[in-house]
Scaffold this motif. Structure first.
Motif, PDB file in Angstrom:
ATOM      1  N   THR A   1       6.402  -5.167   7.667  1.00 52.81           N
ATOM      2  CA  THR A   1       6.739  -4.965   6.263  1.00 52.81           C
ATOM      3  C   THR A   1       8.038  -3.815   6.476  1.00 52.81           C
ATOM      4  OG1 THR A   1       3.478  -4.135   6.631  1.00 52.81           O
ATOM      5  CG2 THR A   1       5.848  -2.353   5.759  1.00 52.81           C
ATOM      6  N   MET A   2       8.471  -3.410   7.263  1.00 56.05           N
ATOM      7  CA  MET A   2      10.448  -2.968   7.910  1.00 56.05           C
ATOM      8  C   MET A   2      11.237  -4.202   6.806  1.00 56.05           C
ATOM      9  SD  MET A   2      11.583  -0.842  10.124  1.00 56.05           S
ATOM     10  CE  MET A   2      11.878  -2.263  11.363  1.00 56.05           C
ATOM     11  N   GLU A   3      10.540  -5.380   7.049  1.00 55.43           N
ATOM     12  CA  GLU A   3      11.188  -6.420   7.187  1.00 55.43           C
ATOM     13  C   GLU A   3      11.235  -7.167   5.544  1.00 55.43           C
ATOM     14  OE1 GLU A   3      10.631  -9.513   9.941  1.00 55.43           O
ATOM     15  OE2 GLU A   3      12.244  -8.581  11.258  1.00 55.43           O
ATOM     16  N   SER A   4      10.299  -7.043   5.241  1.00 58.47           N
ATOM     17  CA  SER A   4       9.695  -7.449   3.921  1.00 58.47           C
ATOM     18  C   SER A   4       9.642  -6.284   2.464  1.00 58.47           C
ATOM     19  CB  SER A   4       8.106  -7.961   3.922  1.00 58.47           C
ATOM     20  OG  SER A   4       7.347  -7.230   4.200  1.00 58.47           O
TER      21      SER A   4
ATOM     22  N   TYR B   1      -2.267  -5.057 -12.619  1.00 57.21           N
ATOM     23  CA  TYR B   1      -1.466  -4.229 -13.175  1.00 57.21           C
ATOM     24  C   TYR B   1      -0.456  -2.703 -12.789  1.00 57.21           C
ATOM     25  CZ  TYR B   1      -6.656  -6.205 -14.412  1.00 57.21           C
ATOM     26  OH  TYR B   1      -7.477  -6.880 -15.070  1.00 57.21           O
ATOM     27  N   SER B   2       0.091  -3.702 -12.049  1.00 54.29           N
ATOM     28  CA  SER B   2       1.224  -2.811 -11.769  1.00 54.29           C
ATOM     29  C   SER B   2       2.938  -3.161 -11.643  1.00 54.29           C
ATOM     30  CB  SER B   2       1.427  -2.785 -10.018  1.00 54.29           C
ATOM     31  OG  SER B   2       2.206  -2.358  -9.559  1.00 54.29           O
ATOM     32  N   SER B   3       3.988  -2.458 -11.938  1.00 52.57           N
ATOM     33  CA  SER B   3       5.413  -3.046 -12.253  1.00 52.57           C
ATOM     34  C   SER B   3       6.233  -2.409 -11.411  1.00 52.57           C
ATOM     35  CB  SER B   3       5.483  -2.504 -13.001  1.00 52.57           C
ATOM     36  OG  SER B   3       5.643  -1.330 -13.141  1.00 52.57           O
ATOM     37  N   CYS B   4       4.989  -1.482  -9.744  1.00 54.80           N
ATOM     38  CA  CYS B   4       5.495  -1.148  -8.528  1.00 54.80           C
ATOM     39  C   CYS B   4       5.078  -1.357  -7.516  1.00 54.80           C
ATOM     40  CB  CYS B   4       6.068  -0.170  -8.927  1.00 54.80           C
ATOM     41  SG  CYS B   4       6.751   1.213  -7.235  1.00 54.80           S
ATOM     42  N   ASN B   5       5.207  -2.334  -7.063  1.00 56.99           N
ATOM     43  CA  ASN B   5       3.856  -2.721  -5.691  1.00 56.99           C
ATOM     44  C   ASN B   5       4.939  -2.729  -4.177  1.00 56.99           C
ATOM     45  OD1 ASN B   5       2.793  -4.411  -7.473  1.00 56.99           O
ATOM     46  ND2 ASN B   5       3.709  -6.252  -7.581  1.00 56.99           N
ATOM     47  N   LEU B   6       3.943  -1.328  -3.354  1.00 61.01           N
ATOM     48  CA  LEU B   6       4.165  -1.801  -2.609  1.00 61.01           C
ATOM     49  C   LEU B   6       3.522  -2.945  -1.547  1.00 61.01           C
ATOM     50  CD1 LEU B   6       4.742   2.124  -2.686  1.00 61.01           C
ATOM     51  CD2 LEU B   6       7.023   0.440  -2.185  1.00 61.01           C
ATOM     52  N   ILE B   7       4.111  -3.294  -0.360  1.00 60.60           N
ATOM     53  CA  ILE B   7       3.935  -4.354   0.267  1.00 60.60           C
ATOM     54  C   ILE B   7       3.411  -4.246   1.756  1.00 60.60           C
ATOM     55  CG2 ILE B   7       3.601  -6.703   0.256  1.00 60.60           C
ATOM     56  CD1 ILE B   7       2.546  -6.092  -2.420  1.00 60.60           C
TER      57      ILE B   7
ATOM     58  N   ALA C   1       0.000  -0.532   9.106  1.00 62.82           N
ATOM     59  CA  ALA C   1       2.056  -0.955   8.778  1.00 62.82           C
ATOM     60  C   ALA C   1       1.714   0.473   7.150  1.00 62.82           C
ATOM     61  CB  ALA C   1       1.528  -1.982   8.204  1.00 62.82           C
ATOM     62  N   PRO C   2       0.219   0.314   6.006  1.00 63.07           N
ATOM     63  CA  PRO C   2       0.288   0.820   5.662  1.00 63.07           C
ATOM     64  C   PRO C   2       0.394   2.468   5.098  1.00 63.07           C
ATOM     65  CG  PRO C   2      -1.337  -0.680   5.108  1.00 63.07           C
ATOM     66  CD  PRO C   2      -0.739  -0.474   6.314  1.00 63.07           C
ATOM     67  N   LEU C   3      -0.617   2.889   7.054  1.00 59.16           N
ATOM     68  CA  LEU C   3      -0.110   4.566   7.210  1.00 59.16           C
ATOM     69  C   LEU C   3       1.953   4.693   6.825  1.00 59.16           C
ATOM     70  CD1 LEU C   3      -0.973   7.266   7.462  1.00 59.16           C
ATOM     71  CD2 LEU C   3      -1.607   6.557   9.724  1.00 59.16           C
ATOM     72  N   SER C   4       2.176   4.046   7.485  1.00 56.92           N
ATOM     73  CA  SER C   4       3.661   3.736   7.952  1.00 56.92           C
ATOM     74  C   SER C   4       4.230   3.837   6.646  1.00 56.92           C
ATOM     75  CB  SER C   4       4.515   2.891   8.716  1.00 56.92           C
ATOM     76  OG  SER C   4       3.796   3.035  10.384  1.00 56.92           O
ATOM     77  N   VAL C   5       4.471   3.411   5.682  1.00 55.09           N
ATOM     78  CA  VAL C   5       4.747   3.071   4.124  1.00 55.09           C
ATOM     79  C   VAL C   5       4.396   4.572   3.191  1.00 55.09           C
ATOM     80  CG1 VAL C   5       4.884   2.029   2.182  1.00 55.09           C
ATOM     81  CG2 VAL C   5       4.604   0.329   3.999  1.00 55.09           C
ATOM     82  N   ILE C   6       2.857   4.749   3.677  1.00 58.06           N
ATOM     83  CA  ILE C   6       2.888   6.405   3.152  1.00 58.06           C
ATOM     84  C   ILE C   6       3.618   7.567   3.698  1.00 58.06           C
ATOM     85  CG2 ILE C   6       1.125   8.296   2.705  1.00 58.06           C
ATOM     86  CD1 ILE C   6      -0.620   5.660   2.791  1.00 58.06           C
TER      87      ILE C   6
END
Length: 213
Positions: A51-54, A161-167, A181-186
């Motif tokens: 996730t960090m790399e992408s 439906y999104s223009s801002c996508n966090l992967i 990984a999603p929790l780390s992004v949060i």
């Protein structure tokens, strides 16, 4: 763009269609029974690294600015994503007074009835994707609200439906969802928002400490 990307998309599609029994069979094929702890922790660490790399940092900054400038912030996550949505909403509520967590699937659209172009909705969903969450994204898009998604792939239907996508990487060939990984992004979102609202957040934390004391 090419065969490797096509192959990866196809693999993701197949994984998303596995039922629970099939996921268990795949998982047991990957993990040695005497090394469950190390295998799972190593896999989760790999997901954070991927996730960090992408992650697109410009998109991340766009999400932060969109949340900061929103009239009202809606957060939605259902089923296994509900804890992620609750965690995010809890900390957003410490920073803003305009946060609504739509955690009751039967009342989502009633809670969103006054949504407009000044609002933002953060939708969290991973395979198997929640159709209720997807419909909420569509509803918000039709109301011209800003839509931020946290999902597992550029091929996720959440991104329609999104223009801002966090992967954030999440391995669904497993008995349970890997949401580390999603929790780390949060966590990163919360820290970034705190840094931009440092003064008001400090006042809130001081007030909370007085209450706790």
């Amino acid at each position: 763009k090419g065969y490797p990307e096509f192959q990866k998309a196809l693999e993701e599609t197949v994984r998303n269609k596995l039922n629970s029994v099939q996921r268990m069979e795949v998982t047991y094929g990957r993990i040695e029974k005497n090394a469950v702890l190390s295998s799972v922790l190593s896999s989760d660490a790999d997901k954070i690294r991927e996730t960090m790399e992408s992650m697109d940092e410009d998109v991340f900054e766009q999400a932060v600015d969109t949340i900061l400038n929103a009239r009202k912030i809606y957060v939605i996550g259902i089923r296994s994503c509900a804890p992620l949505a609750s965690f995010l909403a809890f900390y957003l509520n410490l920073m803003f007074d305009n946060v609504m967590q739509t955690n009751n699937s039967s009342e989502i659209f009633e809670q969103m009835i006054h949504m407009n172009e000044s609002d933002v909705i953060i939708g969290i969903s991973f395979p198997r994707y929640s159709m209720r969450t997807l419909k909420a994204m569509e509803f918000a898009n039709n109301r011209s609200a800003k839509v931020i998604t946290l999902t597992d792939s550029v091929h996720s239907p959440m991104n329609l439906y999104s223009s801002c996508n966090l992967i954030a990487s999440s391995d669904m060939a497993s008995i349970v969802d890997s949401l580390v990984a999603p929790l780390s992004v949060i966590n990163a979102l919360i820290v970034a928002l705190c840094m931009k609202k440092q003064d008001s957040v400090a006042e809130t934390l001081e007030a909370l400490e007085d209450i706790w004391d």
